[in-house]
Design a protein around this motif. Structure first.
Motif, mmCIF file in Angstrom:
data_model
loop_
_atom_site.group_PDB
_atom_site.id
_atom_site.type_symbol
_atom_site.label_atom_id
_atom_site.label_comp_id
_atom_site.label_asym_id
_atom_site.label_seq_id
_atom_site.Cartn_x
_atom_site.Cartn_y
_atom_site.Cartn_z
ATOM 1 N N ARG A 98 0.697 -1.146 0.054
ATOM 2 C CA ARG A 98 -0.157 0.025 0.094
ATOM 3 C C ARG A 98 0.904 1.134 -0.036
ATOM 4 N NH1 ARG A 98 -2.187 0.655 4.486
ATOM 5 N NH2 ARG A 98 -3.608 2.422 3.949
ATOM 6 N N ALA A 99 0.470 2.300 -0.544
ATOM 7 C CA ALA A 99 1.206 3.583 -0.672
ATOM 8 C C ALA A 99 1.931 4.162 0.711
ATOM 9 C CB ALA A 99 0.592 4.573 -1.540
ATOM 10 N N ALA A 100 0.867 4.209 1.652
ATOM 11 C CA ALA A 100 1.314 4.942 2.689
ATOM 12 C C ALA A 100 2.613 4.181 3.493
ATOM 13 C CB ALA A 100 0.173 5.224 3.625
ATOM 14 N N PRO A 101 2.359 2.971 3.607
ATOM 15 C CA PRO A 101 3.578 2.282 4.462
ATOM 16 C C PRO A 101 4.741 2.332 3.479
ATOM 17 C CG PRO A 101 1.570 0.949 4.394
ATOM 18 C CD PRO A 101 1.072 2.095 3.633
ATOM 19 N N ALA A 102 4.749 2.203 2.254
ATOM 20 C CA ALA A 102 5.603 2.055 1.179
ATOM 21 C C ALA A 102 6.553 3.429 1.214
ATOM 22 C CB ALA A 102 5.340 1.742 -0.178
ATOM 23 N N ILE A 103 5.886 4.576 1.279
ATOM 24 C CA ILE A 103 6.229 6.042 1.461
ATOM 25 C C ILE A 103 6.975 6.019 2.661
ATOM 26 C CG2 ILE A 103 5.647 8.318 1.677
ATOM 27 C CD1 ILE A 103 3.084 7.708 -0.030
ATOM 28 N N LEU A 104 6.275 5.591 3.805
ATOM 29 C CA LEU A 104 7.110 5.898 5.088
ATOM 30 C C LEU A 104 8.500 5.044 5.301
ATOM 31 C CD1 LEU A 104 3.811 5.948 7.289
ATOM 32 C CD2 LEU A 104 5.305 7.880 6.813
ATOM 33 N N ASP A 105 8.334 3.924 4.932
ATOM 34 C CA ASP A 105 9.349 2.837 4.751
ATOM 35 C C ASP A 105 10.574 3.361 4.100
ATOM 36 O OD1 ASP A 105 8.119 1.212 6.639
ATOM 37 O OD2 ASP A 105 7.797 -0.313 5.134
ATOM 38 N N GLU A 136 -2.571 9.305 6.232
ATOM 39 C CA GLU A 136 -1.958 8.107 6.889
ATOM 40 C C GLU A 136 -0.478 8.395 6.939
ATOM 41 O OE1 GLU A 136 -0.855 3.392 6.762
ATOM 42 O OE2 GLU A 136 -2.727 4.075 5.513
ATOM 43 N N VAL A 137 0.180 8.972 6.050
ATOM 44 C CA VAL A 137 1.337 9.567 6.027
ATOM 45 C C VAL A 137 1.598 10.706 6.995
ATOM 46 C CG1 VAL A 137 3.455 10.676 4.738
ATOM 47 C CG2 VAL A 137 1.975 8.735 3.597
ATOM 48 N N LEU A 138 0.886 11.571 6.823
ATOM 49 C CA LEU A 138 0.757 12.705 7.863
ATOM 50 C C LEU A 138 0.442 12.354 9.330
ATOM 51 C CD1 LEU A 138 -1.463 15.379 6.195
ATOM 52 C CD2 LEU A 138 0.846 15.617 6.822
ATOM 53 N N ALA A 139 -0.110 11.305 9.500
ATOM 54 C CA ALA A 139 -0.277 10.630 10.833
ATOM 55 C C ALA A 139 0.666 9.747 11.657
ATOM 56 C CB ALA A 139 -1.931 9.883 10.996
ATOM 57 N N ARG A 140 1.522 9.309 10.473
ATOM 58 C CA ARG A 140 2.448 8.543 10.953
ATOM 59 C C ARG A 140 3.896 8.840 10.807
ATOM 60 N NH1 ARG A 140 1.686 2.967 8.321
ATOM 61 N NH2 ARG A 140 3.394 2.675 9.598
ATOM 62 N N ALA A 141 4.280 10.042 10.092
ATOM 63 C CA ALA A 141 5.366 10.107 9.586
ATOM 64 C C ALA A 141 6.268 10.752 10.820
ATOM 65 C CB ALA A 141 5.385 11.289 8.469
ATOM 66 N N ASP A 142 7.452 10.457 10.996
ATOM 67 C CA ASP A 142 8.268 11.279 11.930
ATOM 68 C C ASP A 142 9.188 12.202 11.469
ATOM 69 O OD1 ASP A 142 10.124 9.675 10.642
ATOM 70 O OD2 ASP A 142 10.555 8.237 12.432
ATOM 71 N N ILE A 143 9.017 12.610 10.107
ATOM 72 C CA ILE A 143 9.723 13.771 9.491
ATOM 73 C C ILE A 143 8.565 14.912 9.114
ATOM 74 C CG2 ILE A 143 11.705 12.424 9.000
ATOM 75 C CD1 ILE A 143 10.653 12.147 5.893
ATOM 76 N N PRO A 144 8.770 15.950 8.726
ATOM 77 C CA PRO A 144 8.083 17.014 8.143
ATOM 78 C C PRO A 144 7.294 16.374 6.819
ATOM 79 C CG PRO A 144 10.064 17.909 8.808
ATOM 80 C CD PRO A 144 10.361 16.402 8.851
ATOM 81 N N VAL A 145 6.066 16.657 6.534
ATOM 82 C CA VAL A 145 5.438 16.309 5.204
ATOM 83 C C VAL A 145 4.731 17.630 4.821
ATOM 84 C CG1 VAL A 145 3.695 14.975 4.313
ATOM 85 C CG2 VAL A 145 4.883 14.013 6.113
ATOM 86 N N ILE A 146 5.162 17.910 3.741
ATOM 87 C CA ILE A 146 4.763 19.078 2.912
ATOM 88 C C ILE A 146 3.668 18.511 1.861
ATOM 89 C CG2 ILE A 146 5.053 21.029 1.323
ATOM 90 C CD1 ILE A 146 7.920 20.941 2.434
#
Length: 149
Positions: A98-105, A136-146
């Motif tokens: 799925r996109a969000a976990p792939a982006i975060l990883d 999902e990325v916004l909620a789980r990311a530990d770095i800034p998201v624009i």
């Protein structure tokens, strides 16, 4: 401030606008770029097999080849645009995720310090039913998201 941008795309017009914005920001910062595209396994986010049909080995191999070709076709122009801007870029295809976990990883594995991504801006029931990778990325990311909209 930022030294390594992650730019996710699914090839859509809005995602590509987000990539363009991310490339512009990366150029301003003199940063490296990683562009990523995730492709899901057959069945998407709702089901991975069916009681009526499950793909065989040959069908899965053909599906995986098609997904790889699609990712290459979408990521190649991103790479070309980045190189035209004088940016150092790596492209990554993450299959069967799925996109969000792939982006975060990918952000974590590649050492990115910011994610720039587009939001499709779905609301109401369509957001509940389709989900929101950006949320999902916004909620789980530990770095800034624009978020580009």
């Amino acid at each position: 401030m930022y030294t390594h941008f992650l730019l996710p795309t699914d090839g859509s017009e809005l995602a590509q606008a987000g990539v363009k914005h991310g490339l512009s920001l990366a150029r301003q910062y003199g940063a490296r770029v990683t562009a990523v595209m995730a492709t899901e396994a057959p069945g998407g986010q709702f089901a991975y097999s069916s009681d009526l049909w499950t793909p065989g080995k040959a069908e899965m191999a053909e599906y995986e080849r098609d997904q790889h070709r699609e990712a290459e076709a979408i990521l190649a122009p991103v790479k070309a645009n980045a190189e035209q801007l004088g940016l150092e870029i790596e492209t990554v295809h993450v299959p069967d995720r799925r996109a969000a976990p792939a982006i975060l990883d990918t952000a974590h594995k590649c050492g990115c310090d910011v994610i720039v991504m587009a939001s499709h801006g779905r609301t109401g029931m369509s957001r509940v039913m389709l989900g929101s990778h950006t949320a999902e990325v916004l909620a789980r990311a530990d770095i800034p998201v624009i978020v580009f909209r």
